[in-house]
Design a protein around this motif. Structure first.
Motif, PDB file in Angstrom:
ATOM      1  N   ASP A 161       0.863  -1.283  -0.107  1.00 23.57           N
ATOM      2  CA  ASP A 161      -0.148  -0.028   0.018  1.00 23.57           C
ATOM      3  C   ASP A 161       0.874   1.343  -0.051  1.00 23.57           C
ATOM      4  OD1 ASP A 161      -1.916   1.866   0.476  1.00 23.57           O
ATOM      5  OD2 ASP A 161      -2.904   1.080   2.233  1.00 23.57           O
ATOM      6  N   ALA A 162       0.449   2.182  -0.842  1.00 23.81           N
ATOM      7  CA  ALA A 162       1.243   3.533  -0.764  1.00 23.81           C
ATOM      8  C   ALA A 162       1.394   4.154   0.462  1.00 23.81           C
ATOM      9  CB  ALA A 162       0.792   4.353  -1.866  1.00 23.81           C
ATOM     10  N   ALA A 163       0.117   4.059   1.272  1.00 26.47           N
ATOM     11  CA  ALA A 163       0.330   4.697   2.449  1.00 26.47           C
ATOM     12  C   ALA A 163       1.537   4.214   3.522  1.00 26.47           C
ATOM     13  CB  ALA A 163      -1.138   4.455   3.017  1.00 26.47           C
ATOM     14  N   ASP A 164       1.601   2.732   3.427  1.00 23.43           N
ATOM     15  CA  ASP A 164       2.713   2.125   4.024  1.00 23.43           C
ATOM     16  C   ASP A 164       3.988   2.550   3.622  1.00 23.43           C
ATOM     17  OD1 ASP A 164       0.820   0.832   5.631  1.00 23.43           O
ATOM     18  OD2 ASP A 164       1.019  -1.086   4.382  1.00 23.43           O
ATOM     19  N   ILE A 165       4.158   2.875   2.452  1.00 23.05           N
ATOM     20  CA  ILE A 165       5.395   3.372   1.669  1.00 23.05           C
ATOM     21  C   ILE A 165       5.712   4.663   2.329  1.00 23.05           C
ATOM     22  CG2 ILE A 165       6.823   4.057  -0.139  1.00 23.05           C
ATOM     23  CD1 ILE A 165       5.094   2.124  -2.044  1.00 23.05           C
ATOM     24  N   ALA A 166       4.554   5.601   2.189  1.00 24.69           N
ATOM     25  CA  ALA A 166       4.811   6.889   2.986  1.00 24.69           C
ATOM     26  C   ALA A 166       4.953   7.015   4.340  1.00 24.69           C
ATOM     27  CB  ALA A 166       3.213   7.665   2.611  1.00 24.69           C
ATOM     28  N   ALA A 167       4.294   5.923   5.323  1.00 25.50           N
ATOM     29  CA  ALA A 167       4.652   5.829   6.577  1.00 25.50           C
ATOM     30  C   ALA A 167       6.065   5.584   6.769  1.00 25.50           C
ATOM     31  CB  ALA A 167       3.901   5.016   7.308  1.00 25.50           C
ATOM     32  N   VAL A 168       6.930   4.924   6.051  1.00 34.50           N
ATOM     33  CA  VAL A 168       8.363   4.478   6.464  1.00 34.50           C
ATOM     34  C   VAL A 168       8.945   5.488   5.695  1.00 34.50           C
ATOM     35  CG1 VAL A 168      10.137   3.236   5.152  1.00 34.50           C
ATOM     36  CG2 VAL A 168       8.029   2.064   5.665  1.00 34.50           C
ATOM     37  N   ALA A 169       8.889   6.366   4.596  1.00 35.17           N
ATOM     38  CA  ALA A 169       9.457   7.633   4.390  1.00 35.17           C
ATOM     39  C   ALA A 169       9.264   8.503   5.494  1.00 35.17           C
ATOM     40  CB  ALA A 169       8.956   7.838   2.912  1.00 35.17           C
ATOM     41  N   ALA A 170       8.184   8.607   5.872  1.00 34.04           N
ATOM     42  CA  ALA A 170       8.057   9.862   6.982  1.00 34.04           C
ATOM     43  C   ALA A 170       8.930   9.508   7.994  1.00 34.04           C
ATOM     44  CB  ALA A 170       6.437   9.880   7.536  1.00 34.04           C
ATOM     45  N   GLU A 171       9.134   8.464   8.584  1.00 32.16           N
ATOM     46  CA  GLU A 171      10.080   8.115   9.635  1.00 32.16           C
ATOM     47  C   GLU A 171      11.545   8.502   9.483  1.00 32.16           C
ATOM     48  OE1 GLU A 171       8.921   7.434  12.700  1.00 32.16           O
ATOM     49  OE2 GLU A 171       6.981   7.560  11.934  1.00 32.16           O
ATOM     50  N   THR A 172      11.794   8.203   8.038  1.00 39.91           N
ATOM     51  CA  THR A 172      13.293   8.469   7.785  1.00 39.91           C
ATOM     52  C   THR A 172      13.623   9.995   7.816  1.00 39.91           C
ATOM     53  OG1 THR A 172      12.931   8.498   5.387  1.00 39.91           O
ATOM     54  CG2 THR A 172      13.426   6.453   6.421  1.00 39.91           C
ATOM     55  N   LEU A 173      12.566  10.822   7.380  1.00 38.60           N
ATOM     56  CA  LEU A 173      12.634  12.191   7.368  1.00 38.60           C
ATOM     57  C   LEU A 173      12.605  12.757   8.437  1.00 38.60           C
ATOM     58  CD1 LEU A 173      10.726  12.427   4.165  1.00 38.60           C
ATOM     59  CD2 LEU A 173      12.821  13.322   4.068  1.00 38.60           C
ATOM     60  N   LEU A 174      11.730  12.269   9.526  1.00 42.02           N
ATOM     61  CA  LEU A 174      11.554  12.871  11.010  1.00 42.02           C
ATOM     62  C   LEU A 174      12.908  12.372  11.842  1.00 42.02           C
ATOM     63  CD1 LEU A 174       7.649  11.879  11.230  1.00 42.02           C
ATOM     64  CD2 LEU A 174       8.902  14.207  11.255  1.00 42.02           C
ATOM     65  N   ALA A 175      13.506  11.261  11.398  1.00 38.98           N
ATOM     66  CA  ALA A 175      14.645  11.133  12.364  1.00 38.98           C
ATOM     67  C   ALA A 175      15.770  10.478  11.461  1.00 38.98           C
ATOM     68  CB  ALA A 175      14.111   9.986  13.428  1.00 38.98           C
ATOM     69  N   PRO A 176      16.391  11.295  10.904  1.00 35.35           N
ATOM     70  CA  PRO A 176      17.256  11.134   9.592  1.00 35.35           C
ATOM     71  C   PRO A 176      18.550  10.464  10.429  1.00 35.35           C
ATOM     72  CG  PRO A 176      17.005  13.528   9.771  1.00 35.35           C
ATOM     73  CD  PRO A 176      15.992  12.936  10.428  1.00 35.35           C
ATOM     74  N   GLU A 177      18.993  10.969  11.417  1.00 33.66           N
ATOM     75  CA  GLU A 177      20.170  10.358  12.077  1.00 33.66           C
ATOM     76  C   GLU A 177      19.912   9.082  12.387  1.00 33.66           C
ATOM     77  OE1 GLU A 177      17.178  11.628  15.252  1.00 33.66           O
ATOM     78  OE2 GLU A 177      18.007  12.610  13.474  1.00 33.66           O
ATOM     79  N   VAL A 178      18.939   8.634  12.588  1.00 34.48           N
ATOM     80  CA  VAL A 178      18.570   7.295  13.028  1.00 34.48           C
ATOM     81  C   VAL A 178      18.399   6.502  11.998  1.00 34.48           C
ATOM     82  CG1 VAL A 178      16.586   5.498  14.016  1.00 34.48           C
ATOM     83  CG2 VAL A 178      16.905   7.899  15.178  1.00 34.48           C
ATOM     84  N   HIS A 179      18.167   6.893  10.729  1.00 36.88           N
ATOM     85  CA  HIS A 179      17.947   6.057   9.579  1.00 36.88           C
ATOM     86  C   HIS A 179      18.958   6.447   8.478  1.00 36.88           C
ATOM     87  CE1 HIS A 179      14.093   4.814  11.070  1.00 36.88           C
ATOM     88  NE2 HIS A 179      13.663   5.857  11.142  1.00 36.88           N
ATOM     89  N   ASP A 180      20.049   6.991   8.877  1.00 35.59           N
ATOM     90  CA  ASP A 180      21.041   7.243   8.041  1.00 35.59           C
ATOM     91  C   ASP A 180      21.490   6.149   7.159  1.00 35.59           C
ATOM     92  OD1 ASP A 180      23.147   8.714   6.574  1.00 35.59           O
ATOM     93  OD2 ASP A 180      24.423   8.628   8.303  1.00 35.59           O
ATOM     94  N   GLY A 181      21.749   6.092   6.023  1.00 34.12           N
ATOM     95  CA  GLY A 181      22.313   4.864   5.233  1.00 34.12           C
ATOM     96  C   GLY A 181      21.414   3.756   5.114  1.00 34.12           C
ATOM     97  N   ALA A 182      20.173   3.809   5.818  1.00 32.56           N
ATOM     98  CA  ALA A 182      19.262   2.769   5.682  1.00 32.56           C
ATOM     99  C   ALA A 182      18.770   2.447   4.232  1.00 32.56           C
ATOM    100  CB  ALA A 182      18.326   2.650   6.869  1.00 32.56           C
ATOM    101  N   VAL A 183      18.512   1.253   4.129  1.00 30.19           N
ATOM    102  CA  VAL A 183      17.758   0.756   2.839  1.00 30.19           C
ATOM    103  C   VAL A 183      16.320  -0.136   3.245  1.00 30.19           C
ATOM    104  CG1 VAL A 183      18.068  -0.571   0.549  1.00 30.19           C
ATOM    105  CG2 VAL A 183      19.909   0.782   1.461  1.00 30.19           C
ATOM    106  N   TYR A 184      15.315   0.371   2.955  1.00 32.85           N
ATOM    107  CA  TYR A 184      14.228  -0.338   3.488  1.00 32.85           C
ATOM    108  C   TYR A 184      13.414  -0.654   2.117  1.00 32.85           C
ATOM    109  CZ  TYR A 184      15.318   1.807   7.834  1.00 32.85           C
ATOM    110  OH  TYR A 184      15.644   2.165   9.196  1.00 32.85           O
ATOM    111  N   ALA A 185      12.769  -1.950   2.142  1.00 35.19           N
ATOM    112  CA  ALA A 185      12.148  -2.360   1.143  1.00 35.19           C
ATOM    113  C   ALA A 185      10.663  -2.790   1.735  1.00 35.19           C
ATOM    114  CB  ALA A 185      12.807  -3.793   0.635  1.00 35.19           C
TER     115      ALA A 185
END
Length: 284
Positions: A161-185
């Protein structure tokens, strides 16, 4: 004195993931500036560099959606990322594609990932989603005369679901230091054939829907001849469908729950939420 919230530029801001991402960011207290050729907060056209600087003004993070219906764009994106760095962007979340490690060399998906990884003044995250469920509810893979026509054979895909993709992307943008270099599928929780997708739509809507398989080259040639995609995009369609046909489609994982804390949407849940799309098609 309260600081103003930071601002994320959301490219493809009127699109399937971008529009949902902007809503999520705003709900979480971040400014989200949508950008697209039409209908967004600011105009943005990959082929009109005059729109780029204004879109980036005051932005500290970026949701990167590359030019659509193209395969060669790495240089264009690199120039924009140079501008973004100079403008003060310090994190980029890139909407890539599931299986990008195996993309044909003519397609610049992996080149953009490598470009981001090589930049030292910004952090980055990569989101590589499976085929989105919304393909079946819009003009990408519409139900026509009671059938979904796409050459996927008996192969399966963990549609997401595109909503789930957006939810993942949101977390990476809200806490970039936590998700730096991460690759999610991000994937859905089930690997389904298109025939099984059709069965679910049938059960939810009461309208008979089937999967019409056909020769991949005939399908691709037809899309090019009809002007639906440019000729050089055939390599992308061949790769995407061929991956499923050969049994190498996406398989379910827990990336969505791992990043967001929420379980991935099932296709039945998506179909129930979007039943009106197929009912409207049946009434035409």
């Amino acid at each position: 004195m309260t600081e103003s919230p930071q601002t994320t530029l959301v490219l493809g801001g009127t699109g399937r993931t971008g529009s949902l991402l902007a809503e999520r960011l705003i709900e979480r207290g971040r400014n989200a500036r949508t950008a697209a050729r039409h209908g967004a907060a600011v105009p943005f056209d990959w082929d009109n560099p005059a729109t780029h600087a204004d879109a980036l003004a005051g932005v500290d993070s970026l949701y990167l959606v590359t030019p659509v219906m193209r395969v060669a764009y790495a240089d264009q994106v690199a120039a924009f990322l140079d501008l973004a760095e100079a403008a003060g962007v310090r994190h980029v979340t890139y909407l890539s594609t599931y299986g990008a490690d195996h993309v044909p060399p003519q397609i610049d998906i992996k080149a953009v990932e490598a470009d981001l990884a090589a930049r030292t003044t910004i952090t980055h995250s990569v989101v590589r989603p499976a085929w989105v469920m919304q393909n079946f509810a819009d003009a990408h893979l519409p139900v026509i005369n009671g059938a979904i026509t796409v050459p996927t054979g008996s192969g399966t895909e963990a549609f997401v679901d595109a909503a789930d993709i957006a939810a993942v992307a949101a977390e990476t943008l809200l806490a970039p230091e936590v998700h730096d270099g991460a690759v999610y599928a991000p994937t859905g929780p089930q690997a389904l054939t298109v025939g099984e997708v059709a069965d679910i739509i049938t059960a939810v809507t009461g309208q008979s829907v089937t999967h019409q398989d056909l020769d991949p080259e005939a399908w691709i040639d037809g899309a090019v001849a009809a002007g639906i995609v440019p000729a050089d995009y055939a390599v992308m369609l061949r790769w995407l469908t061929g991956t499923i046909i050969t049994g190498h489609g996406s398989t379910p994982n827990d990336d969505i729950e791992k990043v967001t804390g929420q379980k991935a949407t099932t296709f039945r849940e998506f179909a129930q939420r979007n039943a009106h799309a197929w009912m409207a098609t049946a009434e035409v």
